[in-house]
Design an enzyme around this catalytic site. Structure first.
Site, PDB file in Angstrom:
ATOM      1  N   VAL A  65      48.924  52.090  55.376  1.00 33.37           N
ATOM      2  CA  VAL A  65      47.244  51.998  56.002  1.00 33.37           C
ATOM      3  C   VAL A  65      47.185  50.933  57.423  1.00 33.37           C
ATOM      4  O   VAL A  65      46.402  50.093  57.733  1.00 33.37           O
ATOM      5  CB  VAL A  65      46.141  51.857  54.847  1.00 33.37           C
ATOM      6  CG1 VAL A  65      46.284  52.694  53.883  1.00 33.37           C
ATOM      7  CG2 VAL A  65      46.817  50.282  54.193  1.00 33.37           C
ATOM      8  N   ASN A  90      41.483  51.663  48.213  1.00 35.31           N
ATOM      9  CA  ASN A  90      41.594  50.527  47.683  1.00 35.31           C
ATOM     10  C   ASN A  90      42.696  49.196  47.927  1.00 35.31           C
ATOM     11  O   ASN A  90      42.594  48.966  47.493  1.00 35.31           O
ATOM     12  CB  ASN A  90      41.659  51.652  46.231  1.00 35.31           C
ATOM     13  CG  ASN A  90      42.460  50.928  44.877  1.00 35.31           C
ATOM     14  OD1 ASN A  90      42.443  49.444  44.631  1.00 35.31           O
ATOM     15  ND2 ASN A  90      44.123  50.730  45.291  1.00 35.31           N
ATOM     16  N   SER A 143      36.356  42.419  46.671  1.00 33.57           N
ATOM     17  CA  SER A 143      37.055  41.589  45.204  1.00 33.57           C
ATOM     18  C   SER A 143      36.139  40.649  45.187  1.00 33.57           C
ATOM     19  O   SER A 143      34.546  40.469  46.295  1.00 33.57           O
ATOM     20  CB  SER A 143      37.923  41.102  45.861  1.00 33.57           C
ATOM     21  OG  SER A 143      38.248  40.087  44.508  1.00 33.57           O
ATOM     22  N   TYR A 156      41.639  35.913  52.208  1.00 27.11           N
ATOM     23  CA  TYR A 156      41.269  37.181  51.207  1.00 27.11           C
ATOM     24  C   TYR A 156      40.269  37.106  51.197  1.00 27.11           C
ATOM     25  O   TYR A 156      39.308  38.287  51.334  1.00 27.11           O
ATOM     26  CB  TYR A 156      42.232  36.942  50.237  1.00 27.11           C
ATOM     27  CG  TYR A 156      41.887  38.065  49.081  1.00 27.11           C
ATOM     28  CD1 TYR A 156      42.773  39.579  49.154  1.00 27.11           C
ATOM     29  CD2 TYR A 156      41.495  38.120  47.706  1.00 27.11           C
ATOM     30  CE1 TYR A 156      42.434  41.040  48.594  1.00 27.11           C
ATOM     31  CE2 TYR A 156      41.602  38.804  46.325  1.00 27.11           C
ATOM     32  CZ  TYR A 156      42.066  40.197  47.033  1.00 27.11           C
ATOM     33  OH  TYR A 156      41.925  41.260  46.111  1.00 27.11           O
ATOM     34  N   ALA A 158      37.479  36.171  53.280  1.00 27.64           N
ATOM     35  CA  ALA A 158      36.005  36.820  54.074  1.00 27.64           C
ATOM     36  C   ALA A 158      37.321  38.074  54.218  1.00 27.64           C
ATOM     37  O   ALA A 158      36.029  38.619  54.760  1.00 27.64           O
ATOM     38  CB  ALA A 158      37.228  36.434  56.019  1.00 27.64           C
ATOM     39  N   LYS A 160      37.308  40.795  51.974  1.00 30.41           N
ATOM     40  CA  LYS A 160      36.741  41.217  50.875  1.00 30.41           C
ATOM     41  C   LYS A 160      35.520  41.278  51.225  1.00 30.41           C
ATOM     42  O   LYS A 160      34.713  42.369  51.026  1.00 30.41           O
ATOM     43  CB  LYS A 160      37.221  40.535  49.581  1.00 30.41           C
ATOM     44  CG  LYS A 160      37.934  41.264  48.777  1.00 30.41           C
ATOM     45  CD  LYS A 160      38.775  42.540  49.537  1.00 30.41           C
ATOM     46  CE  LYS A 160      40.164  42.843  48.431  1.00 30.41           C
ATOM     47  NZ  LYS A 160      40.536  44.516  49.010  1.00 30.41           N
TER      48      LYS A 160
HETATM   49  N1  LIG Z   1      43.721  42.548  40.318  1.00 30.49           N
HETATM   50  C1  LIG Z   1      43.119  42.062  40.339  1.00 30.49           C
HETATM   51  O1  LIG Z   1      42.578  41.481  39.622  1.00 30.49           O
HETATM   52  C2  LIG Z   1      41.745  42.411  41.511  1.00 30.49           C
HETATM   53  C3  LIG Z   1      41.005  41.674  42.141  1.00 30.49           C
HETATM   54  C4  LIG Z   1      39.900  42.230  43.224  1.00 30.49           C
HETATM   55  C5  LIG Z   1      40.048  42.622  44.001  1.00 30.49           C
HETATM   56  N2  LIG Z   1      41.225  44.050  43.497  1.00 30.49           N
HETATM   57  C6  LIG Z   1      41.394  44.292  45.131  1.00 30.49           C
HETATM   58  O2  LIG Z   1      41.784  45.898  44.396  1.00 30.49           O
HETATM   59  C7  LIG Z   1      42.687  46.514  44.960  1.00 30.49           C
HETATM   60  C8  LIG Z   1      43.964  47.065  44.038  1.00 30.49           C
HETATM   61  O3  LIG Z   1      44.076  45.751  43.712  1.00 30.49           O
HETATM   62  P1  LIG Z   1      45.519  46.027  42.682  1.00 30.49           P
HETATM   63  O4  LIG Z   1      45.250  45.100  41.242  1.00 30.49           O
HETATM   64  O5  LIG Z   1      45.672  47.640  41.746  1.00 30.49           O
HETATM   65  O6  LIG Z   1      47.057  45.699  43.337  1.00 30.49           O
HETATM   66  P2  LIG Z   1      48.658  46.225  42.807  1.00 30.49           P
HETATM   67  O7  LIG Z   1      48.880  46.504  41.992  1.00 30.49           O
HETATM   68  O8  LIG Z   1      49.361  45.132  44.425  1.00 30.49           O
HETATM   69  O9  LIG Z   1      48.557  47.726  44.030  1.00 30.49           O
HETATM   70  C9  LIG Z   1      48.419  47.600  45.545  1.00 30.49           C
HETATM   71  C10 LIG Z   1      48.386  48.866  45.970  1.00 30.49           C
HETATM   72  O10 LIG Z   1      47.995  49.200  47.176  1.00 30.49           O
HETATM   73  C11 LIG Z   1      48.831  49.850  47.699  1.00 30.49           C
HETATM   74  N3  LIG Z   1      49.501  49.281  48.680  1.00 30.49           N
HETATM   75  C12 LIG Z   1      49.290  48.306  49.512  1.00 30.49           C
HETATM   76  N4  LIG Z   1      49.512  48.068  50.445  1.00 30.49           N
HETATM   77  C13 LIG Z   1      49.820  49.297  51.622  1.00 30.49           C
HETATM   78  C14 LIG Z   1      49.852  49.616  52.663  1.00 30.49           C
HETATM   79  N5  LIG Z   1      50.451  48.786  53.833  1.00 30.49           N
HETATM   80  N6  LIG Z   1      50.084  51.078  52.936  1.00 30.49           N
HETATM   81  C15 LIG Z   1      49.947  51.591  51.727  1.00 30.49           C
HETATM   82  N7  LIG Z   1      49.034  51.130  50.511  1.00 30.49           N
HETATM   83  C16 LIG Z   1      49.447  49.902  50.054  1.00 30.49           C
HETATM   84  C17 LIG Z   1      50.324  50.298  47.259  1.00 30.49           C
HETATM   85  O11 LIG Z   1      51.378  50.688  47.127  1.00 30.49           O
HETATM   86  P3  LIG Z   1      52.709  50.294  48.046  1.00 30.49           P
HETATM   87  O12 LIG Z   1      53.339  49.620  47.608  1.00 30.49           O
HETATM   88  O13 LIG Z   1      53.490  51.925  47.421  1.00 30.49           O
HETATM   89  O14 LIG Z   1      52.208  50.639  49.280  1.00 30.49           O
HETATM   90  C18 LIG Z   1      49.806  50.040  45.592  1.00 30.49           C
HETATM   91  O15 LIG Z   1      49.311  50.878  45.139  1.00 30.49           O
HETATM   92  C19 LIG Z   1      43.189  45.667  46.135  1.00 30.49           C
HETATM   93  O16 LIG Z   1      42.546  46.018  47.648  1.00 30.49           O
HETATM   94  C20 LIG Z   1      42.286  44.739  45.573  1.00 30.49           C
HETATM   95  O17 LIG Z   1      42.466  43.358  46.732  1.00 30.49           O
HETATM   96  C21 LIG Z   1      42.627  43.127  42.281  1.00 30.49           C
END
Ligand SMILES: NC(=O)c1ccc[n+]([C@@H]2O[C@H](COP(=O)([O-])OP(=O)(O)OC[C@H]3O[C@@H](n4cnc5c(N)ncnc54)[C@H](OP(=O)(O)O)[C@@H]3O)[C@@H](O)[C@H]2O)c1
Length: 252
Positions: A65, A90, A143, A156, A158, A160
């Protein structure tokens, strides 16, 4: 299996792991056909097999992405195959911590590209077809870091926060067409992204001490809110920010 998203086609980015994977599984369990997008084709193949195994329907697209040309080509191909009713932006995250004055401009830009630019490019690729169809639901994942100050994570936070503003503006632009655009704001959720915070029990307990519910959220708890925003139960909601954080953001 439920039927809250029966007959819908949902595109979920970052679906190979964590929150995105849980959203893909929850959407499929509610009857949607899921188009799962991420970089890791092996994990996406496993996800599609898991959904098939549960009697659901899914396909996948490998795409980075952060590459606007790849996003343009992927979204054009996906939309050409059939209408997208639900788009979940996401894919995102954060790979480093640093104070503003020490931060490398490349790190700043990389974080904006992964989180905000990607959301913008996905909207450009999918929104026109939703508007033409006269309906659809977009969910942009932000976030709690975008709601308040985020020391050492200004890049991050900024990014979000920008997603929240982008959500509101896009929502207003397309509201009359019947397309809804909302933001989903997770607090601390147990995924690969936050794994490093669980390596040190002192770090983990000081983090959880600030969460009123005193625990990590699960990807499934975020996915439940995504199902609500995707479906007809939220049919009069647009431009909104739905926070799922165990009370973190209302701490005084
Ligand atoms: N976990 C938390 O505490 C938390 C809190 C607030 C917000 N968030 C937000 O929630 C979302 C998901 O977070 P998560 O915790 O599930 O993260 P995660 O476990 O690290 O998973 C991230 C996902 O995004 C994909 N991704 C990363 N870079 C990519 C790229 N360049 N192109 C396409 N896909 C990409 C990864 O797949 P591949 O590696 O296969 O590409 C993976 O499926 C994010 O936007 C994060 O900022 C998370």
């Amino acid at each position: 299996m439920g039927d809250r998203l029966a007959g819908r086609r949902a595109l979920v980015t970052g679906a190979s792991r964590g929150i995105g994977r849980a959203i893909a599984l929850a959407f499929a369990a509610e009857g949607a056909h899921v188009v799962a997008l991420a970089r890791n084709g092996e994990l996406l193949t496993e996800l599609v097999a898991d959904i098939d195994g549960q009697g659901g329907s899914a396909s996948f697209v490998v795409c980075d992405v952060t590459d606007p040309e790849a996003v343009g080509a992927a979204t054009a191909a996906i939309v050409a195959e059939g209408p997208i009713d639900v788009l979940v932006n996401n894919a995102g995250g954060n790979s480093f911590s640093a104070p503003v004055v020490m931060m490398r401009p490349t790190g700043w830009t990389k974080t904006q590209t992964l989180n905000v630019d990607s959301t913008f490019w996905m909207l450009q690729g999918v929104l026109p077809s939703m508007v033409a169809a006269g309906g659809g639901s977009v969910i942009n994942v932000s976030s709690v870091a975008g709601l308040a100050g985020a020391p050492l994570m200004a890049h991050y936070g900024a990014a979000k926060a920008a997603i929240l503003s982008l959500t509101r503006s896009a929502a207003l632009e397309v509201a009359a067409s019947g397309v809804r655009v909302n933001a989903l704001v997770p607090g601390w959720v147990e995924t690969d992204l936050t794994d490093f915070l669980r390596h040190d029990s002192n770090v983990e307990s000081s983090l959880l001490d600030r969460v009123p519910m005193q625990r990590w959220g699960t990807p499934e708890e975020i996915a439940a809110a995504a199902v609500f925003l995707a479906g007809d139960e939220s049919s009069f909601m647009t431009g909104q920010t739905l926070v799922v954080d165990g009370g973190l953001s209302v701490m005084p």
